[in-house]
Design a protein around this motif. Structure first.
Motif, short mmCIF file in Angstrom:
data_model
loop_
_atom_site.label_atom_id
_atom_site.label_comp_id
_atom_site.label_asym_id
_atom_site.label_seq_id
_atom_site.Cartn_x
_atom_site.Cartn_y
_atom_site.Cartn_z
N LYS A 19 0.91 -1.13 -0.03
CA LYS A 19 -0.02 -0.17 -0.05
C LYS A 19 0.85 1.20 0.12
O LYS A 19 1.94 1.28 0.64
CB LYS A 19 -1.04 -0.03 1.22
N ARG A 20 0.48 2.24 -0.78
CA ARG A 20 1.11 3.46 -0.77
C ARG A 20 0.15 4.80 -0.70
O ARG A 20 -0.95 4.59 -1.32
CB ARG A 20 1.82 3.51 -2.25
N GLN A 21 0.33 5.53 0.08
CA GLN A 21 -0.62 6.87 0.44
C GLN A 21 -0.18 7.73 -0.75
O GLN A 21 0.68 8.34 -0.89
CB GLN A 21 -0.38 7.21 1.76
N GLY A 22 -1.10 8.08 -1.46
CA GLY A 22 -1.00 9.28 -2.50
C GLY A 22 -1.70 10.62 -1.78
O GLY A 22 -2.13 10.44 -0.53
N GLU A 23 -1.84 11.63 -2.58
CA GLU A 23 -2.12 12.89 -1.84
C GLU A 23 -3.81 12.70 -1.47
O GLU A 23 -3.99 13.23 -0.53
CB GLU A 23 -2.10 13.86 -3.09
N ASP A 24 -4.59 12.17 -2.46
CA ASP A 24 -6.03 11.96 -2.17
C ASP A 24 -6.49 10.62 -1.86
O ASP A 24 -7.68 10.50 -1.64
CB ASP A 24 -6.64 12.69 -3.19
#
Length: 149
Positions: free
Chosen positions: A81-86
């Motif tokens: 999992k990778r957290q993006g801006e939105d």
């Protein structure tokens, strides 16, 4: 708990071999796997599944596999999992424990190997065969060989 995946498919491109900062080999490739059923148009859908191999298996895959080769892969499912801006991006991949080559490379598709490597491995195979005769070899000497089924 159990996390085991077994897939059979074809490589969509040649494996990419890289090394971690500590020198550990890792290769990545994508496997095209057909589904077992046909869609409304009478065609089989295809899933493209990323595969990761490590250490000796990574080097073996990079050396001997290429686009279009059929393989069986067993391993475990890993979700990164990778957290993006939105939003959060979920990237599933298979970390392979075993890759079995299911076909032979066609003419012109064989990966390059030095002749000295081929010669030394065939000499080692021959010396191993000289040390331990196979019980099946005795059966093959007979003119009449019956299949037991």
């Amino acid at each position: 708990m159990l996390n085991k995946v077994v897939l059979i498919g074809r490589l969509t491109q040649d494996p990419e071999l890289r090394y971690t900062s500590s020198g550990t080999p890792v290769s990545n490739f994508t496997l095209a796997v057909e589904r077992n059923y046909k869609n409304r148009d009478g065609e089989r859908d295809v899933d493209f599944i990323p595969i990761v191999t490590w250490r000796g298996l990574a080097e073996t895959c990079a050396q001997h596999l290429g686009k279009g080769r059929m393989v069986a892969v067993s391993g475990r499912l890993q979700i990164r999992k990778r957290q993006g801006e939105d939003r959060t991006f979920v990237n599933p991949e298979i970390v392979a424990n075993d890759v079995t080559f299911l076909d032979w490379p066609g003419d012109g598709e064989q990966r390059s190997e030095s002749p000295s490597q081929n010669q030394s491995s065939s000499q080692e195979d021959q010396s191993a065969a000289d040390q331990e005769p196979s019980p099946a070899a005795d059966m093959l000497d007979d003119d009449e060989f019956d299949v037991p089924f």
